[in-house]
Design a protein around this motif. Structure first.
Motif, mmCIF file in Angstrom:
data_model
loop_
_atom_site.group_PDB
_atom_site.id
_atom_site.type_symbol
_atom_site.label_atom_id
_atom_site.label_comp_id
_atom_site.label_asym_id
_atom_site.label_seq_id
_atom_site.Cartn_x
_atom_site.Cartn_y
_atom_site.Cartn_z
ATOM 1 N N ASP A 240 -8.336 -0.117 -4.091
ATOM 2 C CA ASP A 240 -7.882 -0.006 -5.220
ATOM 3 C C ASP A 240 -6.676 0.482 -5.518
ATOM 4 O O ASP A 240 -6.253 1.419 -4.837
ATOM 5 C CB ASP A 240 -8.836 0.456 -6.324
ATOM 6 C CG ASP A 240 -8.724 0.240 -7.608
ATOM 7 O OD1 ASP A 240 -7.741 -0.385 -8.079
ATOM 8 O OD2 ASP A 240 -9.402 0.776 -8.440
ATOM 9 N N SER A 241 -5.786 -0.276 -6.224
ATOM 10 C CA SER A 241 -4.488 0.024 -6.548
ATOM 11 C C SER A 241 -4.266 1.320 -7.656
ATOM 12 O O SER A 241 -3.181 1.920 -7.605
ATOM 13 C CB SER A 241 -3.326 -1.063 -7.102
ATOM 14 O OG SER A 241 -3.893 -1.604 -8.145
ATOM 15 N N SER A 242 -5.405 1.629 -8.138
ATOM 16 C CA SER A 242 -5.385 2.933 -9.018
ATOM 17 C C SER A 242 -5.090 4.127 -8.245
ATOM 18 O O SER A 242 -5.599 4.423 -7.243
ATOM 19 C CB SER A 242 -6.557 2.947 -9.950
ATOM 20 O OG SER A 242 -6.867 1.608 -10.654
ATOM 21 N N LEU A 243 -4.377 5.122 -9.038
ATOM 22 C CA LEU A 243 -4.115 6.441 -8.370
ATOM 23 C C LEU A 243 -4.133 7.444 -9.378
ATOM 24 O O LEU A 243 -3.461 7.304 -10.571
ATOM 25 C CB LEU A 243 -2.721 6.230 -7.481
ATOM 26 C CG LEU A 243 -1.910 7.483 -6.838
ATOM 27 C CD1 LEU A 243 -2.892 7.690 -5.689
ATOM 28 C CD2 LEU A 243 -0.766 7.079 -6.619
ATOM 29 N N ASN B 85 0.768 -1.148 -0.093
ATOM 30 C CA ASN B 85 -0.022 -0.053 -0.091
ATOM 31 C C ASN B 85 0.864 1.387 0.049
ATOM 32 O O ASN B 85 2.127 1.233 0.499
ATOM 33 C CB ASN B 85 -0.733 0.038 1.284
ATOM 34 C CG ASN B 85 -2.170 -1.050 1.076
ATOM 35 O OD1 ASN B 85 -2.696 -1.513 2.184
ATOM 36 N ND2 ASN B 85 -2.404 -1.474 -0.173
ATOM 37 N N GLN C 6 -1.858 2.329 -12.717
ATOM 38 C CA GLN C 6 -2.362 0.991 -11.978
ATOM 39 C C GLN C 6 -1.370 0.814 -10.779
ATOM 40 O O GLN C 6 -1.448 -0.168 -10.134
ATOM 41 C CB GLN C 6 -2.633 -0.013 -12.964
ATOM 42 C CG GLN C 6 -3.179 -1.304 -12.407
ATOM 43 C CD GLN C 6 -4.650 -0.993 -11.885
ATOM 44 O OE1 GLN C 6 -5.302 -0.250 -12.399
ATOM 45 N NE2 GLN C 6 -4.805 -1.750 -10.555
ATOM 46 N N GLN D 246 -3.566 5.640 0.145
ATOM 47 C CA GLN D 246 -3.858 5.933 -1.574
ATOM 48 C C GLN D 246 -4.409 4.557 -2.191
ATOM 49 O O GLN D 246 -4.863 4.746 -3.483
ATOM 50 C CB GLN D 246 -2.659 6.596 -2.277
ATOM 51 C CG GLN D 246 -2.292 7.896 -1.261
ATOM 52 C CD GLN D 246 -1.209 8.503 -2.080
ATOM 53 O OE1 GLN D 246 -0.596 7.782 -2.932
ATOM 54 N NE2 GLN D 246 -0.832 9.461 -1.657
ATOM 55 N N THR D 247 -4.195 3.332 -1.760
ATOM 56 C CA THR D 247 -4.321 2.201 -2.652
ATOM 57 C C THR D 247 -5.288 1.108 -1.532
ATOM 58 O O THR D 247 -4.964 0.087 -1.453
ATOM 59 C CB THR D 247 -2.985 1.432 -3.097
ATOM 60 O OG1 THR D 247 -2.064 1.336 -1.761
ATOM 61 C CG2 THR D 247 -2.390 2.419 -3.986
#
Length: 422
Positions: free
Chosen positions: A317-320, A269, A378, A313-314
């Motif tokens: 979801d790991s998208s940022l 994360n 991603q 931030q993740t």
């Protein structure tokens, strides 16, 4: 009539056997058993290569002495009705001690794979085992045990002697090592379960090690004969002292288990805690390690993560989403500039196509019209500054090619000359 010295009894029996014609059959039987055991061990090692698994590695080290013990024991039973078998009687404890030394060293290497002190301990363990074997063979072991039992003293209501202490230390050592080996097997099996969350795997491994170690110590002391109720007052006082003196450490350990169990923070994360932020690379029961993209690592106590606001931030979801802002001149083609910024972001391999990059007109500034480009990635663990830099460079090149100006602040200064009265 004077009783024979037990230390010389076995050697006298062996010397008597050597003078008999049938002694050659004992030698041939022993050699045959060892040769067969060596062949079986070689066959086992060829079928089970080193590193194939803990059980396979253990079998490769123990198959020769164990097979030799079985064969020598069978030969002793078969030949005993016909002549003396004192040579085979001596070979059995020698093979057993070899198996014991190899098994203890193997378990130690599995429990402490990176320990450099095992080389010295291997010699110490071998010396202890072979020394006790010498006492056993010469029938001096009972006399040594009796001498150690004569030195006793009281600890509260419990009386202990040197033999009980020595026996307890060896038993605790062997049971704890065995418990750590079993915990290592559990760890290997848990780490192979991909469907189980990594945090739950870490919790399971640490709980298994703690429970097995405590169970090994308690059971080994009970086997030796030490009354565990006598230690209840001491452990209670120790617990109170630890409760007052180690509150922060205990809080960090409890917080660590909470983090691992509720999975609010996972390895990988991207989090921000106050002024410290980075990627979570390690979660222990006392602290969590954050690695900044610049290489700096922050060690954050787990109590801080539980008692403060954490920006993850993740988390789900790991998208940022990342942004970059560019100012263009007032006389520029704004729609062209916005299209060029979107194209520059879309050309980057790490930028997601869904949702697509998008540009917003955010401000009419003094010298420029500010445009904000937003895009999604991603893999934030691959770094954020590098992808933003690549996009900025692509925007600069595209603007220069299409004549879009990025202005710098300008100021107009007027000098007013007042006419003086004549």
């Amino acid at each position: 009539m004077m009783q024979k010295n037990p230390a010389l009894q076995l050697f006298n029996d062996l010397w008597s056997d050597i003078n008999e014609p049938n002694f050659i059959w004992q030698v041939l039987a022993l050699i045959g058993c060892l040769v067969v055991a060596y062949v079986i061990a070689h066959w086992w090692r060829s079928r089970h290569t080193e590193g194939a698994g803990r059980l396979s590695d253990a079998g490769s080290r123990l198959v020769f002495p164990l097979t030799g013990m079985i064969l020598v024991g069978a030969a002793r039973l078969a030949l005993k009705p016909f002549f003396h078998v004192n040579l085979l009687k001596l070979a059995l404890p020698l093979l057993g001690s070899m198996a014991l030394v190899r098994s203890v060293i193997f378990v130690l290497r599995q429990a402490f794979p990176r320990a450099t002190w095992l080389t010295a301990w291997e010699r110490i363990i071998a010396a202890v085992v072979w020394s006790w074997l010498a006492l056993y063979i010469t029938d001096l072991a009972p006399y040594v045990v009796d001498a150690l039992e004569q030195v006793d003293f009281a600890i509260g209501k419990q009386r202990v002697d040197l033999w009980m202490i020595l026996h307890g230390l060896i038993t605790v050592f062997l049971t704890v090592v065995l418990a750590l080996w079993v915990a290592g097997i559990i760890e290997a099996r848990l780490m192979r379960i991909d469907t189980l969350d990594s945090s739950l795997r870490i919790v399971g491994i640490r709980v298994a090690k703690a429970l097995l170690t405590v169970l090994a110590i308690v059971s080994s002391l009970s086997l030796v004969g030490i009354d565990m109720t006598a230690l209840s007052v001491f452990t209670g006082a120790l617990g109170v002292g630890l409760g007052f003196g180690l509150q922060k450490i205990a809080s960090n350990y409890v917080s660590g288990f909470i983090i691992l169990l509720d999975r609010s923070i996972r390895i990988g994360n991207i989090i921000q805690v106050g002024s410290e932020g980075g990627q979570v690379t390690q979660i222990t029961t006392r602290y969590t390690v954050l690695k900044h993209p610049g290489g700096t690592e922050f060690i954050v106590p787990n109590e801080t993560l539980i008692g403060s606001v954490v920006q993850n931030q993740t988390y789900s979801d790991s998208s940022l989403r990342l942004t970059t802002t560019v100012g263009v001149a007032y006389d520029s083609d704004i729609e062209l500039a916005m299209r060029l910024m979107v194209d520059a972001a879309s050309a980057q391999a790490r930028v997601q196509s869904e949702p697509p990059p998008k540009v917003f007109l955010t401000q009419f500034a003094d010298s420029s019209i500010n445009l904000e480009l937003g895009f999604w990635i991603q893999d934030p663990e691959g770094g954020k500054g590098n992808v933003v830099s690549d996009i900025n460079l692509a925007i600069w090149k595209s603007f220069r090619a299409h004549g879009v100006e990025i202005p710098f602040p300008q100021r107009d200064v007027r000098i007013v000359n007042e006419k003086t009265a004549a």
